[in-house]
Write a protein that holds these residues in place. Structure first.
Motif, PDB file in Angstrom:
ATOM      1  N   LYS A   1      -5.461 -23.553  16.124  1.00 49.01           N
ATOM      2  CA  LYS A   1      -4.367 -24.240  16.826  1.00 49.01           C
ATOM      3  C   LYS A   1      -3.009 -23.594  16.565  1.00 49.01           C
ATOM      4  N   VAL A   2      -2.913 -22.829  15.487  1.00 50.04           N
ATOM      5  CA  VAL A   2      -1.690 -22.098  15.132  1.00 50.04           C
ATOM      6  C   VAL A   2      -2.137 -20.789  14.489  1.00 50.04           C
ATOM      7  N   LEU A   3      -1.389 -19.720  14.729  1.00 46.09           N
ATOM      8  CA  LEU A   3      -1.656 -18.436  14.071  1.00 46.09           C
ATOM      9  C   LEU A   3      -0.496 -18.098  13.149  1.00 46.09           C
ATOM     10  N   VAL A   4      -0.807 -17.847  11.879  1.00 47.70           N
ATOM     11  CA  VAL A   4       0.196 -17.414  10.912  1.00 47.70           C
ATOM     12  C   VAL A   4      -0.051 -15.940  10.603  1.00 47.70           C
ATOM     13  N   VAL A   5       0.915 -15.105  10.909  1.00 46.69           N
ATOM     14  CA  VAL A   5       0.805 -13.670  10.627  1.00 46.69           C
ATOM     15  C   VAL A   5       1.373 -13.442   9.235  1.00 46.69           C
ATOM     16  N   ALA A   6       0.490 -13.490   8.232  1.00 45.14           N
ATOM     17  CA  ALA A   6       0.912 -13.411   6.825  1.00 45.14           C
ATOM     18  C   ALA A   6       0.958 -11.962   6.363  1.00 45.14           C
ATOM     19  N   CYS A   7       1.483 -11.105   7.218  1.00 45.11           N
ATOM     20  CA  CYS A   7       1.602  -9.675   6.920  1.00 45.11           C
ATOM     21  C   CYS A   7       2.943  -9.238   7.469  1.00 45.11           C
ATOM     22  N   ASN A   8       3.802  -8.732   6.610  1.00 43.13           N
ATOM     23  CA  ASN A   8       5.139  -8.336   7.038  1.00 43.13           C
ATOM     24  C   ASN A   8       5.100  -7.173   8.034  1.00 43.13           C
TER      25      ASN A   8
ATOM     26  N   GLY B   1       9.355  -3.423   0.610  1.00 42.57           N
ATOM     27  CA  GLY B   1       8.230  -3.629   1.507  1.00 42.57           C
ATOM     28  C   GLY B   1       7.478  -2.338   1.727  1.00 42.57           C
ATOM     29  N   THR B   2       6.566  -2.356   2.680  1.00 37.19           N
ATOM     30  CA  THR B   2       5.833  -1.151   3.035  1.00 37.19           C
ATOM     31  C   THR B   2       6.753  -0.229   3.829  1.00 37.19           C
ATOM     32  N   GLU B   3       6.309   0.990   4.044  1.00 42.21           N
ATOM     33  CA  GLU B   3       7.117   1.958   4.793  1.00 42.21           C
ATOM     34  C   GLU B   3       7.402   1.457   6.206  1.00 42.21           C
ATOM     35  N   ASN B   4       6.381   0.899   6.877  1.00 46.14           N
ATOM     36  CA  ASN B   4       6.566   0.416   8.242  1.00 46.14           C
ATOM     37  C   ASN B   4       7.552  -0.742   8.308  1.00 46.14           C
ATOM     38  N   THR B   5       7.436  -1.671   7.372  1.00 48.82           N
ATOM     39  CA  THR B   5       8.328  -2.828   7.375  1.00 48.82           C
ATOM     40  C   THR B   5       9.764  -2.393   7.128  1.00 48.82           C
ATOM     41  N   VAL B   6       9.966  -1.532   6.147  1.00 49.16           N
ATOM     42  CA  VAL B   6      11.320  -1.062   5.834  1.00 49.16           C
ATOM     43  C   VAL B   6      11.896  -0.250   6.995  1.00 49.16           C
TER      44      VAL B   6
ATOM     45  N   PRO C   1       5.416   2.182  -1.523  1.00 50.96           N
ATOM     46  CA  PRO C   1       4.065   2.469  -1.028  1.00 50.96           C
ATOM     47  C   PRO C   1       2.964   2.382  -2.085  1.00 50.96           C
ATOM     48  N   GLU C   2       3.336   2.395  -3.361  1.00 51.56           N
ATOM     49  CA  GLU C   2       2.302   2.332  -4.405  1.00 51.56           C
ATOM     50  C   GLU C   2       1.835   0.909  -4.696  1.00 51.56           C
ATOM     51  N   PHE C   3       2.585  -0.100  -4.234  1.00 55.01           N
ATOM     52  CA  PHE C   3       2.293  -1.480  -4.647  1.00 55.01           C
ATOM     53  C   PHE C   3       0.994  -2.016  -4.057  1.00 55.01           C
ATOM     54  N   VAL C   4       0.796  -1.858  -2.742  1.00 50.77           N
ATOM     55  CA  VAL C   4      -0.389  -2.447  -2.117  1.00 50.77           C
ATOM     56  C   VAL C   4      -1.681  -1.828  -2.650  1.00 50.77           C
ATOM     57  N   PRO C   5      -1.794  -0.497  -2.760  1.00 53.73           N
ATOM     58  CA  PRO C   5      -3.012   0.057  -3.365  1.00 53.73           C
ATOM     59  C   PRO C   5      -3.227  -0.423  -4.797  1.00 53.73           C
ATOM     60  N   LEU C   6      -2.144  -0.600  -5.545  1.00 50.88           N
ATOM     61  CA  LEU C   6      -2.244  -1.106  -6.920  1.00 50.88           C
ATOM     62  C   LEU C   6      -2.875  -2.494  -6.936  1.00 50.88           C
TER      63      LEU C   6
ATOM     64  N   LEU D   1      10.685 -10.103  -1.458  1.00 52.08           N
ATOM     65  CA  LEU D   1       9.392  -9.431  -1.501  1.00 52.08           C
ATOM     66  C   LEU D   1       8.897  -9.332  -0.062  1.00 52.08           C
ATOM     67  N   GLY D   2       9.187  -8.211   0.576  1.00 52.23           N
ATOM     68  CA  GLY D   2       8.914  -8.042   1.997  1.00 52.23           C
ATOM     69  C   GLY D   2       7.503  -7.610   2.299  1.00 52.23           C
ATOM     70  N   CYS D   3       6.579  -8.041   1.492  1.00 49.13           N
ATOM     71  CA  CYS D   3       5.148  -7.813   1.709  1.00 49.13           C
ATOM     72  C   CYS D   3       4.437  -8.940   0.994  1.00 49.13           C
ATOM     73  N   THR D   4       3.493  -9.588   1.659  1.00 54.28           N
ATOM     74  CA  THR D   4       2.847 -10.755   1.045  1.00 54.28           C
ATOM     75  C   THR D   4       1.904 -10.386  -0.089  1.00 54.28           C
ATOM     76  N   HIS D   5       1.650  -9.099  -0.275  1.00 56.65           N
ATOM     77  CA  HIS D   5       0.911  -8.678  -1.476  1.00 56.65           C
ATOM     78  C   HIS D   5       1.766  -8.808  -2.741  1.00 56.65           C
ATOM     79  N   TYR D   6       3.067  -8.567  -2.593  1.00 57.22           N
ATOM     80  CA  TYR D   6       3.923  -8.387  -3.757  1.00 57.22           C
ATOM     81  C   TYR D   6       4.036  -9.600  -4.681  1.00 57.22           C
ATOM     82  N   PRO D   7       3.966 -10.850  -4.191  1.00 57.96           N
ATOM     83  CA  PRO D   7       4.014 -11.974  -5.136  1.00 57.96           C
ATOM     84  C   PRO D   7       2.902 -11.955  -6.187  1.00 57.96           C
TER      85      PRO D   7
END
Length: 269
Positions: free
Chosen positions: A66-73, A115-120, A144-149, A182-188
């Motif tokens: 009923k609702v879509l949340v895009v939880a990706c910056n 954030g990621t390269e694309n977001t920034v 760019p190292e945060f998400v793979p980490l 924190l411009g990426c939802t992975h970062y928290p």
């Protein structure tokens, strides 16, 4: 209305948003899809991000969300407008809620965004902040190292702090920044490490709380709140992933206490 809320992300990071949604909306059902197999999105081309995001959306549509949340910056920055134009259900991203939280927080009028390269590169946060407060000062840095980490589970290892120190060095050099988005939802997931590195002089913000509030407002506006009495066991979220279940299982249990959430591997290809 007994229909689930759909949440999509490039991997495990959106669990930070799902956790907050469940806290604020305990009577709602959620179905989450993380595209771990093709994560990270932050270094992909715009066309790839758009294609992958739409593939996730088409998969979730079959569950009558009923609702879509895009939880990706990254997806919010590059695909949100397309989704809003082409879907018949409300679509909520994470950038505008995060920007509002930062405006409320800053006293020096200087906000940093990581954030990621694309977001920034999209400058989506800078634009969102200036739409609210035109004279706001912003400093954006890609990490760019945060998400793979995080996706690898290595964020608990002793050398993770070195990665964070190296990535945030340029932000620490700017004396008047008092708020960090924190411009990426992975970062928290690594927020304690980030706060350790930047110190008490900066307030570190995730957009999850504000996003939860926005979803609640949208449900009320469109009269979409859960109206039926349902068995509590059916309220445990369904978590789908395109990649390995191992990291998802560990993070959902150890960090978010989603022990009884159903976890399943699926294919989008």
């Amino acid at each position: 209305m007994d229909r689930p809320i759909g949440v999509i992300d490039s991997g495990v990071g959106g669990l930070t948003v799902l956790h907050e949604l469940k806290r604020q909306l305990p009577k709602e059902r959620f179905i989450y899809l993380g595209d771990t197999l093709r994560c990270p999105y932050g270094s992909k081309s715009d066309q790839e991000v758009q294609q992958y995001t739409w593939e996730m959306v088409h998969y979730l549509i079959q569950f009558d969300i009923k609702v879509l949340v895009v939880a990706c910056n990254t997806a919010t920055a590059l695909v949100l407008d397309q989704l809003k134009e082409n879907l018949s259900i409300p679509v909520i991203g994470v950038i505008e809620p995060g920007a509002r939280a930062a405006i409320k927080s800053t006293e020096t009028n200087h906000v940093a965004i990581i954030g990621t390269e694309n977001t920034v590169n999209s400058q989506a946060y800078d634009l969102a902040l200036r739409n609210i407060k035109p004279n706001i000062n912003t400093t954006s840095v890609s990490c760019p190292e945060f998400v793979p980490l995080i996706e690898s589970g290595r964020f608990v290892e002793s050398d993770a702090i070195d990665v964070v120190e190296r990535s945030l060095a340029s932000i620490k050099e700017v004396y008047d920044i008092d708020t960090l988005i924190l411009g990426c939802t992975h970062y928290p997931i690594i927020q304690p490490l980030i706060e350790q590195v930047v110190g008490d002089q900066m307030t570190v913000l995730s957009s999850a709380i504000e996003t939860g509030s926005e979803v609640s407002t949208v449900l009320t506006f469109y009269n979409l709140h859960q109206s039926q009495t349902v068995d509590e066991t059916s309220l445990e979220p369904v978590i789908l992933t395109t990649g390995s279940l191992h990291v998802f299982e560990r993070i959902k249990e150890e960090i978010f206490q989603l022990k009884s959430a159903s976890l399943k591997q699926i294919s989008l290809i």
